[in-house]
Design an enzyme around this catalytic site. Structure first.
Site, mmCIF file in Angstrom:
data_model
loop_
_atom_site.group_PDB
_atom_site.id
_atom_site.type_symbol
_atom_site.label_atom_id
_atom_site.label_comp_id
_atom_site.label_asym_id
_atom_site.label_seq_id
_atom_site.Cartn_x
_atom_site.Cartn_y
_atom_site.Cartn_z
ATOM 1 N N LYS A 107 0.868 -1.187 0.000
ATOM 2 C CA LYS A 107 0.000 0.000 0.000
ATOM 3 C C LYS A 107 0.899 1.230 0.000
ATOM 4 O O LYS A 107 2.037 1.179 0.480
ATOM 5 C CB LYS A 107 -0.872 0.012 1.265
ATOM 6 C CG LYS A 107 -2.165 0.773 1.080
ATOM 7 C CD LYS A 107 -3.195 -0.112 0.420
ATOM 8 C CE LYS A 107 -4.502 0.598 0.217
ATOM 9 N NZ LYS A 107 -5.536 -0.306 -0.280
ATOM 10 N N ASP A 147 -6.663 4.489 -5.097
ATOM 11 C CA ASP A 147 -7.273 4.303 -3.772
ATOM 12 C C ASP A 147 -7.929 5.624 -3.405
ATOM 13 O O ASP A 147 -8.284 6.392 -4.302
ATOM 14 C CB ASP A 147 -6.173 3.898 -2.771
ATOM 15 C CG ASP A 147 -6.708 3.082 -1.615
ATOM 16 O OD1 ASP A 147 -7.374 3.675 -0.739
ATOM 17 O OD2 ASP A 147 -6.498 1.865 -1.582
ATOM 18 N N GLY A 219 -22.493 4.094 3.673
ATOM 19 C CA GLY A 219 -21.754 4.549 2.504
ATOM 20 C C GLY A 219 -22.656 4.578 1.285
ATOM 21 O O GLY A 219 -23.653 3.838 1.213
ATOM 22 N N GLY A 221 -20.847 5.290 -1.931
ATOM 23 C CA GLY A 221 -19.831 5.554 -2.945
ATOM 24 C C GLY A 221 -19.741 4.376 -3.903
ATOM 25 O O GLY A 221 -20.708 3.650 -4.113
ATOM 26 N N ASN A 222 -18.556 4.180 -4.464
ATOM 27 C CA ASN A 222 -18.370 3.145 -5.484
ATOM 28 C C ASN A 222 -18.787 1.754 -5.006
ATOM 29 O O ASN A 222 -19.577 1.074 -5.660
ATOM 30 C CB ASN A 222 -16.892 3.145 -5.927
ATOM 31 C CG ASN A 222 -16.571 1.970 -6.828
ATOM 32 O OD1 ASN A 222 -16.027 0.971 -6.392
ATOM 33 N ND2 ASN A 222 -16.951 2.061 -8.092
HETATM 34 P P1 NAD Z 1 -16.013 6.239 -1.970
HETATM 35 O O1 NAD Z 1 -15.148 7.390 -1.621
HETATM 36 O O2 NAD Z 1 -16.495 6.049 -3.365
HETATM 37 O O3 NAD Z 1 -17.315 6.238 -1.024
HETATM 38 C C1 NAD Z 1 -17.242 6.348 0.364
HETATM 39 C C2 NAD Z 1 -18.645 6.571 0.889
HETATM 40 O O4 NAD Z 1 -18.604 6.564 2.319
HETATM 41 C C3 NAD Z 1 -19.250 7.911 0.477
HETATM 42 O O5 NAD Z 1 -20.618 7.742 0.201
HETATM 43 C C4 NAD Z 1 -19.076 8.751 1.740
HETATM 44 O O6 NAD Z 1 -20.062 9.773 1.845
HETATM 45 C C5 NAD Z 1 -19.282 7.690 2.805
HETATM 46 N N1 NAD Z 1 -18.770 8.065 4.119
HETATM 47 C C6 NAD Z 1 -17.580 8.643 4.418
HETATM 48 N N2 NAD Z 1 -17.497 8.850 5.750
HETATM 49 C C7 NAD Z 1 -18.651 8.382 6.271
HETATM 50 C C8 NAD Z 1 -19.186 8.313 7.584
HETATM 51 N N3 NAD Z 1 -18.497 8.750 8.652
HETATM 52 N N4 NAD Z 1 -20.420 7.775 7.765
HETATM 53 C C9 NAD Z 1 -21.142 7.337 6.720
HETATM 54 N N5 NAD Z 1 -20.691 7.380 5.461
HETATM 55 C C10 NAD Z 1 -19.461 7.890 5.235
HETATM 56 O O7 NAD Z 1 -15.196 4.949 -1.459
HETATM 57 P P2 NAD Z 1 -15.338 3.450 -1.943
HETATM 58 O O8 NAD Z 1 -14.404 3.220 -3.086
HETATM 59 O O9 NAD Z 1 -16.764 3.101 -2.078
HETATM 60 O O10 NAD Z 1 -14.702 2.676 -0.703
HETATM 61 C C11 NAD Z 1 -15.441 2.449 0.491
HETATM 62 C C12 NAD Z 1 -14.660 1.502 1.386
HETATM 63 O O11 NAD Z 1 -14.402 0.293 0.670
HETATM 64 C C13 NAD Z 1 -13.295 1.980 1.872
HETATM 65 O O12 NAD Z 1 -13.059 1.412 3.148
HETATM 66 C C14 NAD Z 1 -12.328 1.366 0.864
HETATM 67 O O13 NAD Z 1 -11.030 1.233 1.391
HETATM 68 C C15 NAD Z 1 -13.004 0.015 0.687
HETATM 69 N N6 NAD Z 1 -12.645 -0.668 -0.551
HETATM 70 C C16 NAD Z 1 -12.866 -0.094 -1.751
HETATM 71 C C17 NAD Z 1 -12.533 -0.778 -2.912
HETATM 72 C C18 NAD Z 1 -12.812 -0.212 -4.277
HETATM 73 O O14 NAD Z 1 -12.540 -0.915 -5.264
HETATM 74 N N7 NAD Z 1 -13.377 0.975 -4.385
HETATM 75 C C19 NAD Z 1 -11.934 -2.057 -2.825
HETATM 76 C C20 NAD Z 1 -11.753 -2.644 -1.569
HETATM 77 C C21 NAD Z 1 -12.113 -1.929 -0.438
#
Ligand code: NAD
Length: 428
Positions: A107, A147, A219, A221-222
């Site tokens: 990482k 990331d 959440g 997000g993605n």
């Molecule tokens: P993102 O930035 O697209 O979305 C994050 C979401 O979480 C947003 O909707 C944001 O508003 C919300 N959020 C942030 N703080 C918050 C809180 N305190 N309470 C409630 N909601 C909150 O991120 P993502 O890519 O969806 O990733 C989310 C998680 O999944 C992270 O832990 C990331 O490390 C993990 N992850 C992501 C991937 C990937 O491919 N995107 C892969 C493995 C793990």
């Protein structure tokens, strides 16, 4: 990221120590695996738009590469800490091992806030990062990816700098590239879909039909959006989501008891996954405090936001109706909350299994890039389903046979595989 009372690396080591005991690992193997193999810490000088030079701190941490080149994202965040990156690199090792892909765990991070940087300045950081680390990453050494607050454009700048330094094309250096520039179809959906592939298998095991279930999601997000999309396709109903409100600097939950509607919510969501609360109210959503998502009368909880969310305090609020928790986020549950989840007899799909769809698809991207032949989206998602399903089945079978908590069973499989690779190489 920084949180005064929470240290992700200590948590990762606590989880590791527990399983090292179960496996009765010898001392050298424990010492080797509870710490990263290599850590790079460096300065990145960048000439800013005002003509002055600013120096940023960057790091790349390679936890273990006994099973193959390191794999893991590079985060840009103002409160990034070395310990968070250490923990995430360790979790990447277990994640690649549990889905049995030939990669290790790494990482990286840079302490910076992209909100306050121009695109040119961000490009400077990306190129500077690669200049500092160009001998220590590579398709056969360590493969970065996007990331937090980094994306396909950042990856392409990094790739371009690497190829300029090394004088040849190395598309397998980095994943998360734009489709058409070596990126893989299906990567955007992969993590969220992967969460639901494992959830689907868990429901089968519990004899529960997805169309008879409801879920609440942290959440939007993605990961959350694609998890909800596929869960809806299986017939499940999401009644609550929660997200961060940038303006109020707090989180809110949005609930519609007859089921949230993706299309209407997406139309009022910004690119950071934040939902506009005034518009949500107009659409008939109850706007509740941030933690409300966890105390809903649902069958399934999907924490898909960030680490340290299901804690001793919040886990107590989980309703008796909850049967499955699938962790889309990395490290959402603390060891204290794990005990409560076990007492409540909830079926847990641990983070490094549930969200391994992203890295599995990144591995597919690397394979496609290396052979310079690209698959159709259906082919990518089909292969992803096969990988996620067989990883899930191996973990749940071990958990059932040995009466282990799912997180411990997943760790037993991963740590065993990595320890064995270290032994076979003659490292321990
Ligand atoms: P993102 O930035 O697209 O979305 C994050 C979401 O979480 C947003 O909707 C944001 O508003 C919300 N959020 C942030 N703080 C918050 C809180 N305190 N309470 C409630 N909601 C909150 O991120 P993502 O890519 O969806 O990733 C989310 C998680 O999944 C992270 O832990 C990331 O490390 C993990 N992850 C992501 C991937 C990937 O491919 N995107 C892969 C493995 C793990």
């Amino acid at each position: 990221m920084a949180n005064k009372n929470f240290n992700a690396f200590e948590m990762a080591q606590t989880q590791f120590d527990k399983v090292a005991e179960i496996l009765n690992l010898d001392t050298p193997t424990r010492e080797l695996l509870r710490n990263p193999l290599r850590e790079y810490n460096f300065s990145i000088p960048v000439r800013m738009d005002d003509g002055k030079v600013k120096v940023f701190r960057g790091f790349r941490i390679q936890h273990n590469d006994a099973r193959g080149p390191g794999k893991g994202g590079i985060r840009f965040h103002p409160q990034e800490t070395v310990d968070t990156v250490r923990a995430l690199s360790m979790w990447m090792t277990w994640k690649c091992a549990v889905v049995d892909i030939p990669l290790g765990g790494s990482k990286g991070g840079v302490i910076c806030d992209p909100h306050n940087l121009s695109m040119r300045e961000q490009e400077g950081i990306c190129r500077g990062f690669i200049r500092q680390i160009s001998k220590d990453v590579g398709p056969l050494r360590d493969v970065p990816a996007p990331d937090v607050m980094t994306n396909a454009q950042h990856m392409l700048w990094m790739l371009d700098e690497y190829e300029t330094i090394h004088g040849a094309k190395y598309p397998g250096l980095i994943t998360g590239k734009p489709v058409g520039m070596g990126g893989s179809l299906g990567r955007t959906e992969a993590t969220g879909y992967g969460v639901i592939f494992t959830l689907r298998e868990a429901l089968k095991e519990l004899n529960i039909r997805p169309e008879q279930t409801t879920a609440s999601v942290q959440g939007f997000g993605n990961v959350a959006q694609y998890a909800i999309e596929l869960y809806n396709q299986l017939g499940g109903k999401v009644i609550c989501i929660s997200c961060w409100d940038q303006e109020d600097q707090t989180s809110y939950s949005f609930r519609k008891k007859d089921g949230i509607k993706m299309r209407e919510l997406l139309a009022i969501t910004d690119r950071f996954g934040g939902v506009n609360k005034e518009k949500a109210k107009e659409l008939g959503y109850d706007v509740l405090p941030g933690d409300a998502w966890i105390e809903q009368d649902v069958d399934i909880l999907l924490p898909c936001a960030l680490e340290n969310q299901v804690t001793e305090e919040t886990a107590k609020k989980i309703k008796p109706s909850v049967k499955v928790i699938a962790e889309g986020a990395n490290g959402p549950t603390t060891p204290e909350a794990d005990k409560i989840i076990q007492e409540k007899n909830i079926f847990l799909i641990p983070d490094f299994l549930a969200n391994a769809g992203g890295v599995t698809c990144s591995y597919f991207e690397q394979v496609q890039s290396n052979m310079n032949y690209f698959w159709e989206k259906d082919e990518v998602l089909g292969k992803l389903d096969v990988k996620m399903t067989s990883a899930f089945l191996a973990v749940s079978e071990l958990a059932r046979k040995n009466k282990l908590y799912m997180r411990d069973a997943a760790y037993v499989i991963s740590i065993n595989r990595v320890a064995q690779a270290c032994r076979e190489r003659g490292w321990v």
